[in-house]
Design an enzyme around this catalytic site. Structure first.
Site, PDB file in Angstrom:
ATOM      1  N   THR A   1       0.858  -1.191   0.000  1.00 40.14           N
ATOM      2  CA  THR A   1       0.000   0.000   0.000  1.00 40.14           C
ATOM      3  C   THR A   1       0.885   1.228   0.000  1.00 40.14           C
ATOM      4  O   THR A   1       1.921   1.262   0.685  1.00 40.14           O
ATOM      5  CB  THR A   1      -0.975   0.098   1.191  1.00 40.14           C
ATOM      6  OG1 THR A   1      -1.508   1.433   1.231  1.00 40.14           O
ATOM      7  CG2 THR A   1      -0.343  -0.173   2.532  1.00 40.14           C
TER       8      THR A   1
ATOM      9  N   ASP B   1       0.046   3.748   1.386  1.00 40.51           N
ATOM     10  CA  ASP B   1      -0.225   4.429   2.663  1.00 40.51           C
ATOM     11  C   ASP B   1       0.723   4.030   3.792  1.00 40.51           C
ATOM     12  O   ASP B   1       0.771   4.690   4.822  1.00 40.51           O
ATOM     13  CB  ASP B   1      -1.669   4.150   3.106  1.00 40.51           C
ATOM     14  CG  ASP B   1      -2.691   4.717   2.143  1.00 40.51           C
ATOM     15  OD1 ASP B   1      -2.326   5.590   1.343  1.00 40.51           O
ATOM     16  OD2 ASP B   1      -3.853   4.276   2.187  1.00 40.51           O
TER      17      ASP B   1
ATOM     18  N   ARG C   1      -0.364   6.821  -7.032  1.00 42.87           N
ATOM     19  CA  ARG C   1      -0.340   5.361  -7.097  1.00 42.87           C
ATOM     20  C   ARG C   1       0.129   4.829  -8.440  1.00 42.87           C
ATOM     21  O   ARG C   1       0.356   3.632  -8.592  1.00 42.87           O
ATOM     22  CB  ARG C   1      -1.756   4.825  -6.855  1.00 42.87           C
ATOM     23  CG  ARG C   1      -2.109   4.749  -5.437  1.00 42.87           C
ATOM     24  CD  ARG C   1      -3.219   3.821  -5.053  1.00 42.87           C
ATOM     25  NE  ARG C   1      -4.192   3.408  -6.005  1.00 42.87           N
ATOM     26  CZ  ARG C   1      -5.504   3.301  -5.738  1.00 42.87           C
ATOM     27  NH1 ARG C   1      -5.956   3.652  -4.543  1.00 42.87           N
ATOM     28  NH2 ARG C   1      -6.341   2.847  -6.625  1.00 42.87           N
TER      29      ARG C   1
HETATM   30  O1  F6P Z   1      -4.560   2.390  -1.416  1.00 40.18           O
HETATM   31  C1  F6P Z   1      -5.173   3.078  -0.343  1.00 40.18           C
HETATM   32  C2  F6P Z   1      -5.641   4.372  -0.839  1.00 40.18           C
HETATM   33  O2  F6P Z   1      -4.559   4.943  -1.438  1.00 40.18           O
HETATM   34  C3  F6P Z   1      -6.240   5.324   0.197  1.00 40.18           C
HETATM   35  O3  F6P Z   1      -5.337   6.235   0.741  1.00 40.18           O
HETATM   36  C4  F6P Z   1      -7.323   6.007  -0.583  1.00 40.18           C
HETATM   37  O4  F6P Z   1      -8.340   6.478   0.261  1.00 40.18           O
HETATM   38  C5  F6P Z   1      -7.797   4.924  -1.463  1.00 40.18           C
HETATM   39  O5  F6P Z   1      -6.657   4.174  -1.793  1.00 40.18           O
HETATM   40  C6  F6P Z   1      -8.508   5.401  -2.724  1.00 40.18           C
HETATM   41  O6  F6P Z   1      -8.575   4.367  -3.645  1.00 40.18           O
HETATM   42  P1  F6P Z   1      -9.680   4.125  -4.743  1.00 40.18           P
HETATM   43  O7  F6P Z   1      -9.998   5.448  -5.348  1.00 40.18           O
HETATM   44  O8  F6P Z   1      -9.032   3.192  -5.694  1.00 40.18           O
HETATM   45  O9  F6P Z   1     -10.856   3.521  -4.074  1.00 40.18           O
END
Ligand code: F6P
Length: 348
Positions: free
Chosen positions: A125, A127, A276
């Site tokens: 992750t 995060d 990401r």
């Molecule tokens: O991978 C975790 C994360 O980056 C969180 O910080 C964020 O809230 C979430 O993903 C958002 O992901 P998605 O838009 O793919 O649901």
């Protein structure tokens, strides 16, 4: 001869392909077969797979995302889906399942392990909020993207004498905001672990501008909350299969408030999924590769119900139980390094 299944679940992150590649290459050394399960748990429920060989994983090490696809499907959400998972484990004759995921995906892995499914977890992750490991891969890449964004915001903020508010990911943990904020020299960092007072934030920025500074950079996690707010700022009420709403909007709200209170032109930027996407850093490629190799070794040693983890320089097995029951939030000693650079501390 063993047969291993591998899947990637939850939000994607840079380094997933590096794990897949390492698992396939290490397994090939043992003459083991690996199959890829498509789109996380969804693929195991529906029986969608692809073969993974030395040839079809060629070139994936530097590639972002996941060649297997991912989803936020929770097999425990709908009756019958767990049975389908177990049935497909048997159908594909899998001796082990390597699950690459965050808190939610690994939580499912733990539940399945308790039902007798031989799982090994790999923590991912951006995060960095999985307990039991010093780092998750993907985090270093996200931090370098956010740091570059802060550097870029500095030059435009300085030219226009503005305050720039940068909203970054981090639902319950402010690791990205804290570490990138330190690396980029942010003047204010707001994280979910500490609710903040808008008054105190404005006092800090005012004190900075009073000294003669003509611009400021504020970094805020999407999950940061003002003291008087009893809920997150959200994009949508709609919940995913693990019960999460979509966060977003605190940056915009904060920018408006700061401009109204201080009379200084303020803009906001939401980095979102840029954090990401794309190629992993060298650090994440190496960490992901080490995790993949260790996961195969753990299959060999039958360390099921465990997750590979980084402790110092070593990769070690830790109980999934230990890692999914509590999130790893920001260490306040590190956060206090960041506050040293604020004009006025605000989070006593
Ligand atoms: O991978 C975790 C994360 O980056 C969180 O910080 C964020 O809230 C979430 O993903 C958002 O992901 P998605 O838009 O793919 O649901």
């Amino acid at each position: 001869m063993k047969k291993i299944g591998i899947l990637t679940g939850g939000g994607d992150c840079p380094g997933l392909n590096a794990v897949i590649r390492a698992v396939v290459k290490k397994s090939a050394k043992n003459n083991w077969e690996v199959i890829g399960i498509l789109d996380g748990w969804k693929g195991l429920i529906e029986g969608n797979i692809m073969p993974l060989t030395d040839v079809n994983i060629s070139g994936i090490l530097p590639r972002g995302g996941t060649i297997l696809g991912t989803s936020r499907t929770n097999p425990f959400k709908e009756k019958g889906n767990v049975d389908a998972v177990i049935k497909n484990m048997k159908k594909f004759k899998l001796d082990a399942l390597i699950v690459i995921g965050g808190e939610d995906t690994l939580g499912v892995a733990l539940k399945l392990h308790k039902m007798g499914v031989p799982v090994i977890g790999v923590p991912k992750t951006i995060d960095n909020d999985i307990s039991g490991t010093d780092y998750t891969f993907g985090f270093d890449t996200a931090v370098s993207i956010v740091t570059e964004a802060i550097d870029r915001l500095h030059t435009t903020a300085e030219s226009h004498h503005r305050i720039m508010v940068l909203e970054v990911m981090g639902r319950h943990a402010g690791w990205i905001a804290t570490i990138s904020g330190i690396a980029g020299g942010a003047d204010e960092i707001l994280i979910p672990e500490r609710s903040f007072s808008i008054d105190a934030v404005c006092k800090n920025l005012k004190a900075r501008h009073k000294k003669g500074k003509k611009f400021s950079i504020v970094v805020v996690s999407e999950g940061a909350r003002p003291k008087d707010a009893n809920q997150f700022v959200i994009q949508s009420q709609e919940k995913d299969e693990f019960g999460h709403v979509r966060l977003g909007g605190i940056g915009q709200r904060l920018a408006k408030e700061i401009q109204n209170r201080l009379g200084i032109e303020t803009r906001f930027v939401v980095l979102g999924h840029v954090q990401r996407g794309g190629s992993p850093t060298a650090y994440d490629r190496v960490l992901a590769t080490r995790y993949g190799i260790a996961a195969v070794e753990m299959v060999k040693d039958k360390h099921f119900g465990k997750m590979v983890a980084l402790r110092g320089y070593k990769i070690v097995p830790v109980d999934l139980n230990e890692s999914v029951t509590k999130l790893k939030t920001v260490d306040m000693n590190i956060y206090n390094v960041a506050t040293t650079f604020f004009a006025k501390p605000h989070n006593e």
